[in-house]
Design an enzyme around this catalytic site. Structure first.
Site, PDB file in Angstrom:
ATOM      1  N   CYS A 102     -16.771  -1.212 -31.128  1.00  0.00           N
ATOM      2  CA  CYS A 102     -16.726  -1.951 -29.872  1.00  0.00           C
ATOM      3  C   CYS A 102     -17.173  -3.403 -30.070  1.00  0.00           C
ATOM      4  O   CYS A 102     -16.519  -4.155 -30.773  1.00  0.00           O
ATOM      5  CB  CYS A 102     -17.543  -1.212 -28.813  1.00  0.00           C
ATOM      6  SG  CYS A 102     -17.334  -1.829 -27.129  1.00  0.00           S
ATOM      7  N   ALA A 103     -18.280  -3.803 -29.481  1.00  0.00           N
ATOM      8  CA  ALA A 103     -18.799  -5.165 -29.646  1.00  0.00           C
ATOM      9  C   ALA A 103     -19.618  -5.310 -30.927  1.00  0.00           C
ATOM     10  O   ALA A 103     -19.841  -6.418 -31.401  1.00  0.00           O
ATOM     11  CB  ALA A 103     -19.655  -5.545 -28.443  1.00  0.00           C
TER      12      ALA A 103
END
Length: 181
Positions: A102-103
């Site tokens: 994800c991030a």
């Protein structure tokens, strides 16, 4: 195999829990570690997660892999923590698995370990990966494994099991997940 998963406030709960669950189903020892001063970590959706240990009580060198769950605020906290960046460098330098979803691949970029490597992340964070970015759901480039986000968390976790415990174990875990319903 021993895997260390740092948890920071703002972590994406679905990713953290999926990764921990699937790795443990693969009989891989997992330690979740809160980077703050409390074992309780508040996720991005307000779910309280209870870590196994405090990061400060552990030595990352004792682990075979470091897996960073995402969540925008959680990834920001990981990237701002020098202990996390040092662990990323140390495990990468020792060719141990360094993974992020994800991030969190932005933490790997901030640590400077993505040069000449392919990686993926949640699409809105792609500019932070620069030339390393590839839109595939999961990418394994040497010892670095990255994934896009909550929708790819199960696949990401199974790829981690494959790299840490082998193809046979990964298939067994995947088959078990399919037959439970």
């Amino acid at each position: 195999m021993r895997v260390l998963i740092p948890l920071a406030n703002g972590v994406e709960e679905l990713e953290a829990v999926t990764i921990i669950d699937v790795l443990r189903r693969g009989k891989i020892e997992v330690t979740s570690a809160a980077i703050g001063g409390s074992l309780t970590v508040k996720g991005s959706r307000g779910v309280a997660l209870l870590a196994d240990a405090l990061w400060s009580s552990l030595n990352p060198d004792d682990f075979d892999a470091l897996v960073l769950p995402g969540g925008g605020k959680g990834a920001e906290a990981l990237a701002a923590d020098e202990r996390i960046l040092e662990a990323v460098h140390t495990l990468n330098d020792n060719q141990k698995i360094v993974a992020a979803i994800c991030a969190a691949p932005t933490v790997l970029a901030a640590a400077g370990i993505l040069h000449s490597r392919r990686a993926t992340c949640f699409p809105s964070f792609a500019p932070q990966l620069g030339d390393s970015y590839d839109a595939a759901p999961v990418i394994a480039d040497g010892n670095i494994i990255t994934s896009q986000g909550p929708g790819t968390a199960m696949l990401f976790a199974l790829v981690l099991v494959q790299h840490l415990a082998g193809e046979k174990v990964a298939r067994h875990v995947a088959d078990g997940l399919l037959t439970q319903f």
